[in-house]
Design a protein around this motif. Structure first.
Motif, PDB file in Angstrom:
ATOM      1  N   GLY A  55       0.710  -1.292   0.091  1.00 38.17           N
ATOM      2  CA  GLY A  55       0.062  -0.092   0.187  1.00 38.17           C
ATOM      3  C   GLY A  55       0.677   1.203  -0.013  1.00 38.17           C
ATOM      4  N   SER A  56       2.214   1.079  -0.031  1.00 40.70           N
ATOM      5  CA  SER A  56       3.060   2.372  -0.126  1.00 40.70           C
ATOM      6  C   SER A  56       2.814   2.915  -1.648  1.00 40.70           C
ATOM      7  N   ILE A  69      -3.805   6.669  -6.704  1.00 40.58           N
ATOM      8  CA  ILE A  69      -3.652   5.047  -6.812  1.00 40.58           C
ATOM      9  C   ILE A  69      -4.204   4.333  -5.872  1.00 40.58           C
ATOM     10  N   SER A  70      -4.955   3.182  -6.313  1.00 38.93           N
ATOM     11  CA  SER A  70      -5.338   2.157  -5.212  1.00 38.93           C
ATOM     12  C   SER A  70      -5.113   0.811  -5.833  1.00 38.93           C
ATOM     13  N   ASN A  71      -5.121  -0.210  -5.078  1.00 38.71           N
ATOM     14  CA  ASN A  71      -5.080  -1.634  -5.403  1.00 38.71           C
ATOM     15  C   ASN A  71      -5.902  -2.505  -4.727  1.00 38.71           C
ATOM     16  N   ALA A  79      -6.228   0.912  -9.737  1.00 39.72           N
ATOM     17  CA  ALA A  79      -7.064   2.034 -10.146  1.00 39.72           C
ATOM     18  C   ALA A  79      -6.562   3.333 -10.040  1.00 39.72           C
ATOM     19  N   LEU A  80      -6.580   4.136 -11.017  1.00 35.36           N
ATOM     20  CA  LEU A  80      -6.196   5.433 -10.770  1.00 35.36           C
ATOM     21  C   LEU A  80      -7.417   6.481 -10.719  1.00 35.36           C
ATOM     22  N   GLN A  81      -7.486   7.254  -9.830  1.00 35.44           N
ATOM     23  CA  GLN A  81      -8.507   8.280  -9.914  1.00 35.44           C
ATOM     24  C   GLN A  81      -7.869   9.797 -10.021  1.00 35.44           C
ATOM     25  N   MET A  82      -8.291  10.248 -11.074  1.00 42.88           N
ATOM     26  CA  MET A  82      -7.561  11.258 -11.466  1.00 42.88           C
ATOM     27  C   MET A  82      -8.673  12.708 -11.522  1.00 42.88           C
TER      28      MET A  82
END
Length: 122
Positions: A55-56, A69-71, A79-82
């Motif tokens: 999670g780093s 960014i999250s996984n 995923a990438l939230q922009m």
């Protein structure tokens, strides 16, 4: 083999938001880290977000505070939230999986998705 499939690109107005997703599939044992890169016409591919299995996260200054960014380790997805998108964010965005361990070989490998276009324009 491992396949990375991205989705979620498109056209958005400046100041808008867009979310990208990437799913890795295949004979995967583990993925220690995943990332998102982008490449604009005439420019080199650059890192925009990176996340480890633990999670780093890392973001360059150009997107810090705007991109997240999250996984999901269980699903091998990232995923990438922009948010607050700018015209200079226009590029093809690529998902990456780093040092992937698979069932068919002891050697680690990096994998890339096919890319998804993000266009920020009024």
């Amino acid at each position: 083999q491992v396949q990375l499939v991205e989705s979620g690109g498109g056209l958005v107005q400046p100041g808008g938001s867009l979310s990208l997703s990437c799913a890795a599939s295949g004979s995967i044992l583990s993925i220690p880290a995943m990332g998102w890169y982008r490449q604009a016409p005439g420019k080199q591919r650059e890192l925009v977000a990176h996340i480890t299995r633990g999670g780093s996260t890392y973001y360059p200054e150009s997107v810090k505070g705007r991109f997240t960014i999250s996984n999901d380790n269980a699903k091998n997805t990232v995923a990438l939230q922009m948010n607050s998108l700018k015209s200079e964010d226009t590029a093809v965005y690529y998902c990456s999986a780093e040092n992937v361990r698979v069932t068919t070989t002891p050697f680690l490998r990096n994998y890339w998705g096919q890319g998804t276009q993000v266009t920020v324009s009024a």
